[in-house]
Design a protein around this motif. Structure first.
Motif, PDB file in Angstrom:
ATOM      1  N   ILE A 167     -20.678  79.044   0.532  1.00  0.00           N
ATOM      2  CA  ILE A 167     -21.531  77.914  -0.262  1.00  0.00           C
ATOM      3  C   ILE A 167     -20.996  76.455   0.187  1.00  0.00           C
ATOM      4  O   ILE A 167     -21.833  75.574   0.320  1.00  0.00           O
ATOM      5  CB  ILE A 167     -21.221  78.146  -1.754  1.00  0.00           C
ATOM      6  N   ARG A 168     -19.560  76.417   0.505  1.00  0.00           N
ATOM      7  CA  ARG A 168     -19.435  75.123   1.001  1.00  0.00           C
ATOM      8  C   ARG A 168     -19.825  74.759   2.370  1.00  0.00           C
ATOM      9  O   ARG A 168     -20.036  73.434   2.484  1.00  0.00           O
ATOM     10  CB  ARG A 168     -17.650  75.284   1.181  1.00  0.00           C
ATOM     11  N   ASP A 169     -20.168  75.676   3.155  1.00  0.00           N
ATOM     12  CA  ASP A 169     -20.467  75.356   4.560  1.00  0.00           C
ATOM     13  C   ASP A 169     -21.739  74.595   4.628  1.00  0.00           C
ATOM     14  O   ASP A 169     -22.748  74.824   4.032  1.00  0.00           O
ATOM     15  CB  ASP A 169     -20.857  76.635   5.258  1.00  0.00           C
ATOM     16  N   LYS A 170     -21.564  73.336   5.334  1.00  0.00           N
ATOM     17  CA  LYS A 170     -22.728  72.394   5.180  1.00  0.00           C
ATOM     18  C   LYS A 170     -24.045  72.967   6.028  1.00  0.00           C
ATOM     19  O   LYS A 170     -25.151  72.482   5.657  1.00  0.00           O
ATOM     20  CB  LYS A 170     -22.186  71.201   6.143  1.00  0.00           C
ATOM     21  N   ASN A 171     -23.926  74.172   6.702  1.00  0.00           N
ATOM     22  CA  ASN A 171     -24.679  74.779   7.490  1.00  0.00           C
ATOM     23  C   ASN A 171     -25.694  75.903   6.746  1.00  0.00           C
ATOM     24  O   ASN A 171     -26.574  76.267   6.861  1.00  0.00           O
ATOM     25  CB  ASN A 171     -24.242  75.511   8.788  1.00  0.00           C
ATOM     26  N   THR A 172     -25.236  76.084   5.352  1.00  0.00           N
ATOM     27  CA  THR A 172     -25.713  76.982   4.581  1.00  0.00           C
ATOM     28  C   THR A 172     -27.121  76.187   3.830  1.00  0.00           C
ATOM     29  O   THR A 172     -26.862  75.166   3.125  1.00  0.00           O
ATOM     30  CB  THR A 172     -24.941  77.533   3.406  1.00  0.00           C
ATOM     31  N   GLY A 173     -28.226  76.879   4.047  1.00  0.00           N
ATOM     32  CA  GLY A 173     -29.467  76.203   3.801  1.00  0.00           C
ATOM     33  C   GLY A 173     -29.642  76.478   2.233  1.00  0.00           C
ATOM     34  O   GLY A 173     -29.032  77.258   1.396  1.00  0.00           O
ATOM     35  N   THR A 174     -30.962  75.816   1.682  1.00  0.00           N
ATOM     36  CA  THR A 174     -31.036  75.761   0.336  1.00  0.00           C
ATOM     37  C   THR A 174     -31.161  77.379  -0.231  1.00  0.00           C
ATOM     38  O   THR A 174     -30.791  77.716  -1.279  1.00  0.00           O
ATOM     39  CB  THR A 174     -32.297  74.999  -0.004  1.00  0.00           C
ATOM     40  N   LYS A 175     -32.047  78.071   0.322  1.00  0.00           N
ATOM     41  CA  LYS A 175     -32.338  79.439   0.049  1.00  0.00           C
ATOM     42  C   LYS A 175     -30.828  80.217  -0.168  1.00  0.00           C
ATOM     43  O   LYS A 175     -30.750  80.754  -1.436  1.00  0.00           O
ATOM     44  CB  LYS A 175     -33.249  80.125   0.907  1.00  0.00           C
ATOM     45  N   LEU A 220     -18.356  70.412  -1.949  1.00  0.00           N
ATOM     46  CA  LEU A 220     -19.332  71.169  -1.079  1.00  0.00           C
ATOM     47  C   LEU A 220     -20.691  70.067  -1.171  1.00  0.00           C
ATOM     48  O   LEU A 220     -21.802  70.415  -0.587  1.00  0.00           O
ATOM     49  CB  LEU A 220     -20.077  72.356  -1.918  1.00  0.00           C
ATOM     50  N   GLY A 221     -20.430  68.948  -1.408  1.00  0.00           N
ATOM     51  CA  GLY A 221     -21.568  67.959  -1.410  1.00  0.00           C
ATOM     52  C   GLY A 221     -22.130  67.836  -2.738  1.00  0.00           C
ATOM     53  O   GLY A 221     -21.626  67.941  -3.659  1.00  0.00           O
ATOM     54  N   ASP A 222     -23.402  67.338  -2.723  1.00  0.00           N
ATOM     55  CA  ASP A 222     -24.119  67.434  -3.942  1.00  0.00           C
ATOM     56  C   ASP A 222     -24.758  68.582  -4.389  1.00  0.00           C
ATOM     57  O   ASP A 222     -25.620  69.162  -3.759  1.00  0.00           O
ATOM     58  CB  ASP A 222     -25.202  66.288  -4.083  1.00  0.00           C
ATOM     59  N   ALA A 223     -24.341  69.376  -5.476  1.00  0.00           N
ATOM     60  CA  ALA A 223     -24.651  70.509  -5.835  1.00  0.00           C
ATOM     61  C   ALA A 223     -26.394  70.478  -6.102  1.00  0.00           C
ATOM     62  O   ALA A 223     -26.883  71.619  -5.467  1.00  0.00           O
ATOM     63  CB  ALA A 223     -23.977  71.292  -6.921  1.00  0.00           C
ATOM     64  N   GLY A 224     -26.615  69.806  -7.249  1.00  0.00           N
ATOM     65  CA  GLY A 224     -28.367  69.863  -7.278  1.00  0.00           C
ATOM     66  C   GLY A 224     -29.089  69.719  -6.098  1.00  0.00           C
ATOM     67  O   GLY A 224     -29.928  70.083  -6.047  1.00  0.00           O
ATOM     68  N   ASP A 225     -28.817  68.728  -5.280  1.00  0.00           N
ATOM     69  CA  ASP A 225     -29.526  68.427  -3.858  1.00  0.00           C
ATOM     70  C   ASP A 225     -29.389  69.587  -3.105  1.00  0.00           C
ATOM     71  O   ASP A 225     -30.541  70.067  -2.636  1.00  0.00           O
ATOM     72  CB  ASP A 225     -28.915  67.223  -3.397  1.00  0.00           C
ATOM     73  N   ARG A 226     -28.214  70.290  -2.918  1.00  0.00           N
ATOM     74  CA  ARG A 226     -28.259  71.261  -2.174  1.00  0.00           C
ATOM     75  C   ARG A 226     -28.993  72.468  -2.776  1.00  0.00           C
ATOM     76  O   ARG A 226     -29.753  73.408  -2.139  1.00  0.00           O
ATOM     77  CB  ARG A 226     -26.752  71.940  -1.792  1.00  0.00           C
ATOM     78  N   LEU A 227     -28.866  72.771  -4.004  1.00  0.00           N
ATOM     79  CA  LEU A 227     -29.645  73.764  -4.755  1.00  0.00           C
ATOM     80  C   LEU A 227     -31.125  73.629  -4.702  1.00  0.00           C
ATOM     81  O   LEU A 227     -31.958  74.692  -4.498  1.00  0.00           O
ATOM     82  CB  LEU A 227     -29.165  73.708  -6.244  1.00  0.00           C
ATOM     83  N   TYR A 228     -31.686  72.383  -4.926  1.00  0.00           N
ATOM     84  CA  TYR A 228     -33.031  72.226  -4.926  1.00  0.00           C
ATOM     85  C   TYR A 228     -33.692  71.690  -3.696  1.00  0.00           C
ATOM     86  O   TYR A 228     -34.911  71.393  -3.729  1.00  0.00           O
ATOM     87  CB  TYR A 228     -33.302  71.604  -6.357  1.00  0.00           C
ATOM     88  N   GLY A 229     -32.838  71.531  -2.756  1.00  0.00           N
ATOM     89  CA  GLY A 229     -33.508  70.782  -1.295  1.00  0.00           C
ATOM     90  C   GLY A 229     -33.939  69.400  -1.647  1.00  0.00           C
ATOM     91  O   GLY A 229     -34.831  68.897  -0.941  1.00  0.00           O
ATOM     92  N   THR A 230     -33.327  68.681  -2.470  1.00  0.00           N
ATOM     93  CA  THR A 230     -33.987  67.185  -2.515  1.00  0.00           C
ATOM     94  C   THR A 230     -32.906  66.296  -2.087  1.00  0.00           C
ATOM     95  O   THR A 230     -31.897  66.678  -1.178  1.00  0.00           O
ATOM     96  CB  THR A 230     -33.688  66.859  -4.156  1.00  0.00           C
ATOM     97  N   LYS A 231     -33.345  65.238  -1.469  1.00  0.00           N
ATOM     98  CA  LYS A 231     -32.802  64.254  -0.904  1.00  0.00           C
ATOM     99  C   LYS A 231     -32.630  64.433   0.694  1.00  0.00           C
ATOM    100  O   LYS A 231     -32.674  65.476   1.166  1.00  0.00           O
ATOM    101  CB  LYS A 231     -31.151  63.882  -1.407  1.00  0.00           C
TER     102      LYS A 231
END
Ligand code: PRP
Ligand code: URA
Length: 209
Positions: free
Chosen positions: A19-27, A198-209
């Motif tokens: 989850i922390r990995d910046k290369n892990t995509g939204t899905k 892990l960065g911004d959780a909401g943005d990574r979860l929903y692909g925003t920003k």
């Protein structure tokens, strides 16, 4: 003082790394967050009380045990907390779900409430407040305060990554609340982000920003 439980189950730690990995995509992020939430729910519910019962098996009566005591509720903090709800409900499907909408003002870092809908029998339930990120602790502390004001008395807080500042804030504002997290990271940066986090959780979860 509320206890801090760092959940070090190998599967939780492995999924946290992905989850922390910046290369892990939204899905994949979304799937992993749900999976880790299920595993964390397993650990959080370890202390639920049981009572004896008798059940009829095909071969006769068996003394066995079932859950007893207070019913459960889950309260995600919108938005990112939503990403953990389904995982928790897989283990405790009868739990009621309340929602608290909060966002952190990017300048002041203060939580701003925009929504609150809780089960009506909140006083009789044990509530698990969920949010993947405990940074300054302002959002979680405010959410716990809201649900206490509605009469809730038995509250646990579940997050994925905590900063030391957030842990301290919750312990000081709500000393009776136990905190469950997969990691306590180093610190907050100048923008109130958890480092390394892990960065911004909401943005990574929903692909925003
Ligand atoms: C994030 C996170 C927490 C909060 C943590 O939400 O999901 O709710 O910040 O920060 P704090 O401990 O300093 O209060 P955010 O405000 O980014 O909203 P979002 O979930 O809608 O993206
Ligand atoms: N909210 C996030 O999503 N990430 C952080 O690191 C801090 C607050």
């Amino acid at each position: 003082m509320g206890r801090v439980h760092v959940l070090d189950h190998p599967l939780i730690q492995h999924k946290l790394t992905l989850i922390r990995d910046k290369n892990t995509g939204t899905k994949e992020f979304r799937e992993l967050l749900e999976e880790v939430a299920m595993l964390m729910a397993y650990e959080i519910t370890r202390d639920l009380p049981l009572e004896e019962t008798v059940v009829e098996t095909p071969l006769g009566p068996a003394r066995s045990r079932v859950l007893s005591g207070r019913k459960l509720g889950v309260v995600p903090i919108l938005r990112a907390g939503l990403g953990m709800v389904e995982g928790v409900l897989k283990l405790i499907p009868a739990a009621r779900v309340g929602h608290i909408g909060l966002y952190r003002d990017p300048d002041t870092l203060q939580p701003v409430e925009y929504y609150c809908k809780l089960p009506t029998d909140v006083t009789e339930r044990e509530l698990i407040v969920i949010d993947p990120m405990l940074a300054t602790g302002g959002s979680a502390s405010a959410a716990i305060r809201f649900i206490k004001e509605k009469g809730a008395r038995h509250i646990k807080l579940m997050c994925l990554i905590a900063a030391p500042e957030g842990v301290q804030r919750v312990q000081s504002d709500h000393p009776e609340v136990d905190l469950y997290t997969a990691a306590v990271d180093e610190r907050l940066n100048d923008h109130g982000y958890i480092v390394p986090g892990l960065g911004d959780a909401g943005d990574r979860l929903y692909g925003t920003k």
